[in-house]
Design a protein around this motif. Structure first.
Motif, PDB file in Angstrom:
ATOM      1  N   CYS A  92       0.669  -1.294   0.084  1.00 56.25           N
ATOM      2  CA  CYS A  92      -0.009  -0.023   0.015  1.00 56.25           C
ATOM      3  C   CYS A  92       1.029   1.182  -0.111  1.00 56.25           C
ATOM      4  O   CYS A  92       0.589   2.091  -0.713  1.00 56.25           O
ATOM      5  CB  CYS A  92      -1.049   0.040   1.147  1.00 56.25           C
ATOM      6  N   ASP A  93       2.044   1.239   0.846  1.00 55.35           N
ATOM      7  CA  ASP A  93       2.721   2.613   0.975  1.00 55.35           C
ATOM      8  C   ASP A  93       3.946   2.209   0.204  1.00 55.35           C
ATOM      9  O   ASP A  93       4.801   3.341   0.247  1.00 55.35           O
ATOM     10  CB  ASP A  93       2.879   2.907   2.414  1.00 55.35           C
ATOM     11  N   GLN A  94       3.993   1.263  -0.678  1.00 57.85           N
ATOM     12  CA  GLN A  94       5.104   1.412  -1.513  1.00 57.85           C
ATOM     13  C   GLN A  94       6.487   1.252  -0.947  1.00 57.85           C
ATOM     14  O   GLN A  94       7.606   1.724  -1.480  1.00 57.85           O
ATOM     15  CB  GLN A  94       5.032   2.075  -2.644  1.00 57.85           C
ATOM     16  N   ASP A  95       6.600   0.659   0.220  1.00 63.55           N
ATOM     17  CA  ASP A  95       8.028   0.412   0.720  1.00 63.55           C
ATOM     18  C   ASP A  95       8.392  -0.982   0.773  1.00 63.55           C
ATOM     19  O   ASP A  95       9.363  -1.328   1.608  1.00 63.55           O
ATOM     20  CB  ASP A  95       8.238   0.998   1.976  1.00 63.55           C
ATOM     21  N   ALA A  96       7.496  -1.874   0.127  1.00 61.29           N
ATOM     22  CA  ALA A  96       7.925  -3.214   0.103  1.00 61.29           C
ATOM     23  C   ALA A  96       7.366  -4.000  -1.056  1.00 61.29           C
ATOM     24  O   ALA A  96       6.283  -3.583  -1.693  1.00 61.29           O
ATOM     25  CB  ALA A  96       7.177  -4.079   1.423  1.00 61.29           C
ATOM     26  N   VAL A  97       8.066  -4.754  -1.509  1.00 56.99           N
ATOM     27  CA  VAL A  97       7.983  -5.558  -3.030  1.00 56.99           C
ATOM     28  C   VAL A  97       7.799  -6.908  -2.405  1.00 56.99           C
ATOM     29  O   VAL A  97       8.281  -7.599  -1.716  1.00 56.99           O
ATOM     30  CB  VAL A  97       8.977  -5.208  -3.828  1.00 56.99           C
ATOM     31  N   LEU A  98       6.733  -7.594  -3.250  1.00 60.13           N
ATOM     32  CA  LEU A  98       6.698  -9.075  -3.123  1.00 60.13           C
ATOM     33  C   LEU A  98       6.726  -9.688  -4.697  1.00 60.13           C
ATOM     34  O   LEU A  98       6.420  -9.302  -5.642  1.00 60.13           O
ATOM     35  CB  LEU A  98       5.168  -9.426  -2.699  1.00 60.13           C
ATOM     36  N   LEU A  99       7.900 -10.601  -4.783  1.00 59.79           N
ATOM     37  CA  LEU A  99       8.325 -11.359  -5.907  1.00 59.79           C
ATOM     38  C   LEU A  99       7.649 -12.869  -5.925  1.00 59.79           C
ATOM     39  O   LEU A  99       7.941 -13.315  -4.828  1.00 59.79           O
ATOM     40  CB  LEU A  99       9.923 -11.295  -6.186  1.00 59.79           C
ATOM     41  N   LYS A 100       7.070 -13.117  -7.100  1.00 60.49           N
ATOM     42  CA  LYS A 100       6.852 -14.489  -7.145  1.00 60.49           C
ATOM     43  C   LYS A 100       7.675 -15.080  -8.059  1.00 60.49           C
ATOM     44  O   LYS A 100       7.428 -14.547  -9.322  1.00 60.49           O
ATOM     45  CB  LYS A 100       5.340 -14.839  -7.455  1.00 60.49           C
ATOM     46  N   VAL A 101       8.464 -16.028  -7.894  1.00 61.22           N
ATOM     47  CA  VAL A 101       9.349 -16.521  -8.736  1.00 61.22           C
ATOM     48  C   VAL A 101       9.476 -17.965  -8.891  1.00 61.22           C
ATOM     49  O   VAL A 101       8.958 -18.762  -8.198  1.00 61.22           O
ATOM     50  CB  VAL A 101      10.790 -16.232  -8.191  1.00 61.22           C
ATOM     51  N   ARG A 102      10.177 -18.362 -10.056  1.00 65.53           N
ATOM     52  CA  ARG A 102      10.526 -19.915 -10.112  1.00 65.53           C
ATOM     53  C   ARG A 102      12.021 -20.076  -9.943  1.00 65.53           C
ATOM     54  O   ARG A 102      12.789 -19.103 -10.729  1.00 65.53           O
ATOM     55  CB  ARG A 102       9.887 -20.094 -11.854  1.00 65.53           C
ATOM     56  N   VAL A 103      12.437 -20.692  -9.339  1.00 69.73           N
ATOM     57  CA  VAL A 103      14.008 -20.805  -8.994  1.00 69.73           C
ATOM     58  C   VAL A 103      14.732 -21.949  -9.867  1.00 69.73           C
ATOM     59  O   VAL A 103      14.242 -22.928 -10.218  1.00 69.73           O
ATOM     60  CB  VAL A 103      14.278 -21.236  -7.691  1.00 69.73           C
ATOM     61  N   ALA A 104      15.806 -21.609 -10.516  1.00 71.36           N
ATOM     62  CA  ALA A 104      16.368 -22.400 -11.372  1.00 71.36           C
ATOM     63  C   ALA A 104      17.489 -23.262 -10.434  1.00 71.36           C
ATOM     64  O   ALA A 104      17.594 -23.289  -9.304  1.00 71.36           O
ATOM     65  CB  ALA A 104      17.031 -21.586 -12.540  1.00 71.36           C
ATOM     66  N   GLY A 105      18.389 -23.913 -11.269  1.00 70.62           N
ATOM     67  CA  GLY A 105      19.531 -24.748 -10.632  1.00 70.62           C
ATOM     68  C   GLY A 105      18.779 -25.608  -9.940  1.00 70.62           C
ATOM     69  O   GLY A 105      17.712 -26.484 -10.086  1.00 70.62           O
TER      70      GLY A 105
END
Lengths: 134, 134
Positions: A92-105
Motif C-alpha cells: 500500500c505505501d510502496q516500501d515493500a515488494v513481493l516477488l513470485k518466482v521460479r527458481v532455477a538450478g
C-alpha cells in the motif's frame, strides 16, 4: 538505470494510483519478500535499491542489494539459482515488494543450502523460545 | 519484557542453533512478514522491536512496532482485526520473522480496507512500470 522511479506523490496517489514510486528508506532500500510462485513458500527476505528494482523489472530476474557485501546482487549468478520473476507486487505505501518466482538450478535459495531461509519455527518450551528445524 | 533475547552468537549458532537471538538492526527492529495461515496470502510487512516480538510470543497475537507512530502496536486492538499467531518462523540470519496468522474481525489487514496490503501488481507497459489493482 533505464527505468526511472518518480518520487512518491500524495498519499492517495501512493496508495491508489498507477505510478510505481517506491518509498526507498534513508538507506536507499525497500524490503523485498520472495515467494515460490508454485508452492507459495516464502523463500527469503532481502532488499532492493532503485537499480536492483529496475534491473529486476527489465530482466524478469531477481536482483537485490546485498547489504553485507555492499553491492548489487544478481541472485543465482554464481550458484545457478536464478529467480525468474513471474509476478511483482507492491504494498500500500510502496516500501515493500513481493516477488513470485521460479527458481532455477537445484531450486535452492538459502546460503545454508536449504530451499527456504525460513527453515526454523519458534516454539515456547517452559516459557522460553526455542528454534526447531522442520 | 519477560522473554529475554540473548545477543547473537557465532554464525553457526545463529544459523543452526536452537536459540532465538534476533539480530535487531541499528533501529532496534527486525522485519516481519505476515501470512494468512489458511490461504498463504501475504497480508503485510511490518517491523518488530524486542518488546513487540516478546509480546507476540507471550500472547500468540501479533504485536508490531509502528515506525510512523513511534509506538508499540497491538494489531487489531481498535479495528478488531486481531491476528492470532499459529506459527512463528525466523530466517537463517535471524533478522526476519514470518508469522502465519488467523485474522479476526472482518478479516482485513490493510489500512485501506483491503484484506492484504499487496493489492497491486506491477506490469510493464511500453517499458514503463504501471500498477494494476487486481
Amino acid at each position: 538505470m533505464s527505468i526511472p522511479f518518480p518520487p512518491p506523490g500524495s498519499k492517495i496517489e501512493l496508495e491508489e494510483g498507477s505510478t510505481l514510486s517506491p518509498r526507498f528508506g534513508a538507506d536507499g532500500l525497500v524490503t523485498c519478500i520472495t515467494m515460490d510462485a508454485a508452492t507459495g513458500e516464502i523463500l527469503m527476505v532481502a532488499h532492493m535499491n532503485a537499480e536492483a528494482l529496475a534491473k529486476t523489472l527489465e530482466t524478469s530476474e531477481a536482483w537485490y542489494w546485498s547489504r553485507s557485501r555492499g553491492e548489487l546482487w544478481h541472485k543465482g549468478a554464481t550458484s545457478g539459482q536464478v529467480q525468474t520473476v513471474l509476478e511483482l507486487r507492491v504494498d500500500c505505501d510502496q516500501d515493500a515488494v513481493l516477488l513470485k518466482v521460479r527458481v532455477a538450478g537445484n531450486g535452492g535459495c538459502c546460503h545454508t543450502g536449504r530451499r527456504s531461509c525460513f527453515y526454523r519455527k519458534v516454539e515456547l518450551s517452559n516459557g522460553e523460545p526455542r528454534l526447531i528445524i522442520d
